[in-house]
Design a protein around this motif. Structure first.
Motif, PDB file in Angstrom:
ATOM      1  N   VAL A 113      51.922 -21.207 -91.284  1.00 26.17           N
ATOM      2  CA  VAL A 113      50.979 -20.906 -92.374  1.00 26.17           C
ATOM      3  C   VAL A 113      49.765 -21.834 -92.491  1.00 26.17           C
ATOM      4  CG1 VAL A 113      52.794 -19.808 -93.775  1.00 26.17           C
ATOM      5  CG2 VAL A 113      52.256 -22.225 -94.146  1.00 26.17           C
ATOM      6  N   ASP A 150      50.713 -29.802-105.310  1.00 26.82           N
ATOM      7  CA  ASP A 150      49.660 -29.124-106.085  1.00 26.82           C
ATOM      8  C   ASP A 150      49.582 -29.585-107.536  1.00 26.82           C
ATOM      9  OD1 ASP A 150      49.001 -27.661-103.874  1.00 26.82           O
ATOM     10  OD2 ASP A 150      49.532 -25.701-104.700  1.00 26.82           O
ATOM     11  N   ASP A 179      64.988 -26.476-109.863  1.00 23.48           N
ATOM     12  CA  ASP A 179      63.865 -25.530-109.868  1.00 23.48           C
ATOM     13  C   ASP A 179      64.075 -24.483-110.949  1.00 23.48           C
ATOM     14  OD1 ASP A 179      61.536 -24.861-107.530  1.00 23.48           O
ATOM     15  OD2 ASP A 179      61.952 -23.317-109.037  1.00 23.48           O
ATOM     16  N   TRP A 227      50.835 -23.133-110.870  1.00 22.18           N
ATOM     17  CA  TRP A 227      51.173 -21.706-110.945  1.00 22.18           C
ATOM     18  C   TRP A 227      50.426 -20.945-112.031  1.00 22.18           C
ATOM     19  CZ3 TRP A 227      56.412 -19.361-109.403  1.00 22.18           C
ATOM     20  CH2 TRP A 227      56.862 -19.924-108.211  1.00 22.18           C
ATOM     21  N   ARG A 237      53.802 -13.062 -93.275  1.00 19.03           N
ATOM     22  CA  ARG A 237      53.163 -14.291 -92.753  1.00 19.03           C
ATOM     23  C   ARG A 237      54.169 -15.415 -92.586  1.00 19.03           C
ATOM     24  NH1 ARG A 237      49.298 -17.023 -94.918  1.00 19.03           N
ATOM     25  NH2 ARG A 237      49.165 -16.381 -97.089  1.00 19.03           N
TER      26      ARG A 237
HETATM   27  C1  LIG Z   1      49.684 -16.333-102.591  1.00 19.42           C
HETATM   28  C2  LIG Z   1      49.554 -17.700-101.972  1.00 19.42           C
HETATM   29  C3  LIG Z   1      49.428 -17.789-100.602  1.00 19.42           C
HETATM   30  C4  LIG Z   1      49.298 -19.038-100.008  1.00 19.42           C
HETATM   31  N1  LIG Z   1      49.188 -19.099 -98.661  1.00 19.42           N
HETATM   32  C5  LIG Z   1      49.091 -20.306 -98.058  1.00 19.42           C
HETATM   33  C6  LIG Z   1      49.032 -20.394 -96.637  1.00 19.42           C
HETATM   34  O1  LIG Z   1      49.053 -19.397 -95.927  1.00 19.42           O
HETATM   35  N2  LIG Z   1      48.943 -21.633 -96.092  1.00 19.42           N
HETATM   36  C7  LIG Z   1      48.910 -22.771 -96.833  1.00 19.42           C
HETATM   37  O2  LIG Z   1      48.833 -23.858 -96.281  1.00 19.42           O
HETATM   38  N3  LIG Z   1      48.971 -22.711 -98.183  1.00 19.42           N
HETATM   39  C8  LIG Z   1      49.071 -21.504 -98.814  1.00 19.42           C
HETATM   40  N4  LIG Z   1      49.154 -21.440-100.166  1.00 19.42           N
HETATM   41  C9  LIG Z   1      49.178 -22.694-100.943  1.00 19.42           C
HETATM   42  C10 LIG Z   1      50.564 -23.348-100.891  1.00 19.42           C
HETATM   43  O3  LIG Z   1      51.568 -22.374-101.027  1.00 19.42           O
HETATM   44  C11 LIG Z   1      50.693 -24.419-101.952  1.00 19.42           C
HETATM   45  O4  LIG Z   1      49.626 -25.327-101.793  1.00 19.42           O
HETATM   46  C12 LIG Z   1      52.019 -25.183-101.821  1.00 19.42           C
HETATM   47  O5  LIG Z   1      53.118 -24.299-101.895  1.00 19.42           O
HETATM   48  C13 LIG Z   1      52.152 -26.244-102.902  1.00 19.42           C
HETATM   49  O6  LIG Z   1      53.388 -26.860-102.763  1.00 19.42           O
HETATM   50  P1  LIG Z   1      54.097 -27.650-103.952  1.00 19.42           P
HETATM   51  O7  LIG Z   1      55.373 -28.166-103.398  1.00 19.42           O
HETATM   52  O8  LIG Z   1      53.151 -28.608-104.540  1.00 19.42           O
HETATM   53  O9  LIG Z   1      54.371 -26.565-105.104  1.00 19.42           O
HETATM   54  P2  LIG Z   1      54.907 -25.075-105.126  1.00 19.42           P
HETATM   55  O10 LIG Z   1      55.090 -24.513-103.772  1.00 19.42           O
HETATM   56  O11 LIG Z   1      54.017 -24.360-106.052  1.00 19.42           O
HETATM   57  O12 LIG Z   1      56.345 -25.234-105.787  1.00 19.42           O
HETATM   58  C14 LIG Z   1      56.513 -25.702-107.109  1.00 19.42           C
HETATM   59  C15 LIG Z   1      57.937 -25.437-107.551  1.00 19.42           C
HETATM   60  O13 LIG Z   1      58.176 -26.038-108.831  1.00 19.42           O
HETATM   61  C16 LIG Z   1      58.941 -25.176-109.654  1.00 19.42           C
HETATM   62  N5  LIG Z   1      58.684 -25.528-111.068  1.00 19.42           N
HETATM   63  C17 LIG Z   1      57.532 -25.397-111.745  1.00 19.42           C
HETATM   64  N6  LIG Z   1      57.682 -25.895-113.018  1.00 19.42           N
HETATM   65  C18 LIG Z   1      58.966 -26.323-113.120  1.00 19.42           C
HETATM   66  C19 LIG Z   1      59.722 -26.950-114.166  1.00 19.42           C
HETATM   67  N7  LIG Z   1      59.166 -27.246-115.340  1.00 19.42           N
HETATM   68  N8  LIG Z   1      61.020 -27.266-113.940  1.00 19.42           N
HETATM   69  C20 LIG Z   1      61.579 -27.005-112.725  1.00 19.42           C
HETATM   70  N9  LIG Z   1      60.899 -26.423-111.700  1.00 19.42           N
HETATM   71  C21 LIG Z   1      59.615 -26.092-111.889  1.00 19.42           C
HETATM   72  C22 LIG Z   1      58.439 -23.786-109.256  1.00 19.42           C
HETATM   73  O14 LIG Z   1      59.409 -22.810-109.572  1.00 19.42           O
HETATM   74  C23 LIG Z   1      58.231 -23.959-107.739  1.00 19.42           C
HETATM   75  O15 LIG Z   1      59.396 -23.619-107.036  1.00 19.42           O
HETATM   76  C24 LIG Z   1      49.288 -20.211-100.799  1.00 19.42           C
HETATM   77  C25 LIG Z   1      49.402 -20.106-102.191  1.00 19.42           C
HETATM   78  C26 LIG Z   1      49.529 -18.865-102.782  1.00 19.42           C
HETATM   79  C27 LIG Z   1      49.637 -18.759-104.277  1.00 19.42           C
END
Ligand SMILES: Cc1cc2nc3c(=O)[nH]c(=O)nc-3n(C[C@H](O)[C@H](O)[C@H](O)COP(=O)(O)OP(=O)(O)OC[C@H]3O[C@@H](n4cnc5c(N)ncnc54)[C@H](O)[C@@H]3O)c2cc1C
Length: 438
Positions: free
Chosen positions: A71, A411, A151, A219, A168
């Motif tokens: 990805v 993020d 989560d 989100w 994807r």
């Molecule tokens: C539609 C879409 C497509 C994308 N495609 C790509 C791509 O092709 N390539 C790429 O590099 N990036 C892509 N991205 C961006 C990428 O997915 C994110 O940057 C990445 O997933 C961020 O990772 P993270 O671990 O910070 O958070 P996230 O992946 O957002 O995970 C956060 C987790 O925290 C949990 N959570 C939230 N609040 C709480 C709470 N209060 N208590 C407990 N749990 C909680 C949520 O349920 C979630 O599981 C895409 C994003 C989207 C929306």
């Protein structure tokens, strides 16, 4: 038993592709890789058929190389710097990354999974199971720390599962990565929203956990802030994808229906392509011209090839529900002043652009104009300090938040970014947490 080989290059394809590497002296591809993977070195090992060695090299800098291989926007990162690009076609570095991670891997076949080295008594809670949480958990668990991931959603993986569509990123790959963590002893507690079921203070006092890593992502959809955005059949892109990826939509409800998407980024294109899979007639409306679309070029190309229509220079004005339950969306259409003079509403003489009104009728409307961190973040996490964008404030080099023992990354710290950056932050913070525990 599910074999992951079907999602990657065959052995011969990988070796042939690896042999195209010029092994440049200045290694420009590493420059283009946010994780600084030693790309020429792991590719050399593939060419020599030393796949395990190749995997070891890439795992040093990347906790989720197979997922990044699928990805990452390689066309604007490592592959963009590949010398081969200027002599024809860049090396498919992403595909080689996924190949070396998943070659001959089978889901649930335990002997493929890595073993941890030591066993400490320390315990770390990770809130969020996206790439940031998974990579931090993997690195800590490998060093013998007891990790529990909490989560709020029923399925693990964050945006890997609920955002990125399966065409994807095959779900078997996410399951495999999670199985690796389970084999390292990581515990998962799902459907647990912080504040409701997790009490930080209590857990710290009772010594349930010695440190916390918050990686709850970004989100919350940015609103389009026009009347009608809360009408039925109007979705944010992330909500639409969450429901699509959870299998909640029935084909017959969308088939042959008109579905309009507002936005020009990757979430807009993912939404459009998923809606197409449900059989809808899809049109994407973007406020600027095509060149300014932030979505990745390949994704736009695929969307067009699938029959998705694009309309540019369209700014949404309002949404009304018609008597027949369809939606009427009014747009301001930007036009060059010279081309159209009659329907002038606003005349910005400086830019030489006029805005005319145009209406469309649609059954469903998706707006995907960006996401932000949950506006309740400070309240959820014990009044942690936030920055001006509402993201959790951290010390950049360490991931330390304003409260001792609580770290943050991904993020929720940067705002919406990429999988590789979330992975890197989880990996880096794992080192700081280890120092903190010691
Ligand atoms: C539609 C879409 C497509 C994308 N495609 C790509 C791509 O092709 N390539 C790429 O590099 N990036 C892509 N991205 C961006 C990428 O997915 C994110 O940057 C990445 O997933 C961020 O990772 P993270 O671990 O910070 O958070 P996230 O992946 O957002 O995970 C956060 C987790 O925290 C949990 N959570 C939230 N609040 C709480 C709470 N209060 N208590 C407990 N749990 C909680 C949520 O349920 C979630 O599981 C895409 C994003 C989207 C929306």
């Amino acid at each position: 038993m599910e074999n992951l080989n079907k999602f990657i290059y065959s052995k011969n394809e990988a070796i042939n592709e690896a042999k195209r590497c010029l092994n440049c002296k200045n290694k420009p591809c590493i420059d283009g890789c946010p994780a600084k993977n030693n790309i020429p070195e792991f590719i050399k090992k593939i060419a020599e058929e030393k796949f395990e060695q190749a995997k070891k090299i890439i795992s040093k800098t990347n906790s989720l190389p197979g997922i990044c291989g699928k990805v990452c926007p390689h066309e604007i990162q490592c592959q963009n710097k590949c010398t081969r690009k200027f002599k024809g076609k860049a090396l498919e570095i992403g595909k080689l990354e996924s190949f070396v991670t998943y070659f001959n891997c089978e889901l649930n076949k335990k002997n493929h999974f890595i073993k941890k080295t030591k066993n400490y008594k320390k315990k770390v809670a990770i809130i969020g199971s996206g790439p940031s949480g998974l990579s931090c958990a993997k690195e800590l668990a490998l060093k013998g720390i007891h990790v529990t991931i909490f989560d709020s959603m029923p399925l693990l993986g964050g945006m890997l599962t609920y955002g990125i569509p399966a065409y994807r990123l095959p779900r078997e790959i996410i399951h495999y990565e999670i199985e690796i963590l389970r084999s390292l002893g990581v515990k998962f507690i799902t459907k647990t929203k912080n504040k409701k079921n997790i009490n930080f203070n209590e857990m710290k006092k009772n010594k349930k956990f010695d440190a916390f890593f918050i990686c709850t992502g970004a989100w919350a959809p940015k609103k389009i802030e026009i009347s009608g955005e809360n009408l039925p059949n109007v979705f944010s892109g992330t909500k639409f994808l969450r429901q699509f990826n959870s299998g909640m939509f029935k084909h017959e409800n969308f088939n042959k229906k008109n579905l309009s998407v507002i936005g020009g980024g990757n979430v807009a294109i993912d939404s459009a392509r998923c809606a197409k899979q449900l059989g809808s007639n899809v049109t994407v409306f973007y406020r600027q011209n095509e060149e300014k679309m932030p979505a990745w070029q390949d994704e736009i190309k695929f969307a067009k090839a699938e029959g998705i229509n694009f309309k540019f220079q369209m700014i949404p004005k309002n949404i009304i529900k018609n008597k027949n339950k369809t939606l009427k969306v009014t747009f301001f259409k930007k036009t060059n002043k010279k081309e159209e003079k009659n329907k002038k509403i606003v005349d910005e003489t400086e830019t030489q652009i006029i805005y005319s009104e145009t209406q469309i009728e649609t059954n469903f409307l998706i707006y995907a104009i960006g996401q932000t961190v949950d506006p309740n973040t400070a309240e959820i996490f014990e009044n942690l300090l936030l920055d001006k964008n509402g993201c959790i404030l951290i010390e950049k080099e360490t991931g330390k938040t304003s409260i001792d023992g609580i770290f943050a990354g991904g993020d929720v710290v940067t705002g919406p970014e990429t999988v590789v950056l979330a992975m890197i932050s989880g990996k880096n913070v794992s080192d700081v947490i280890l120092q903190y525990l010691e």
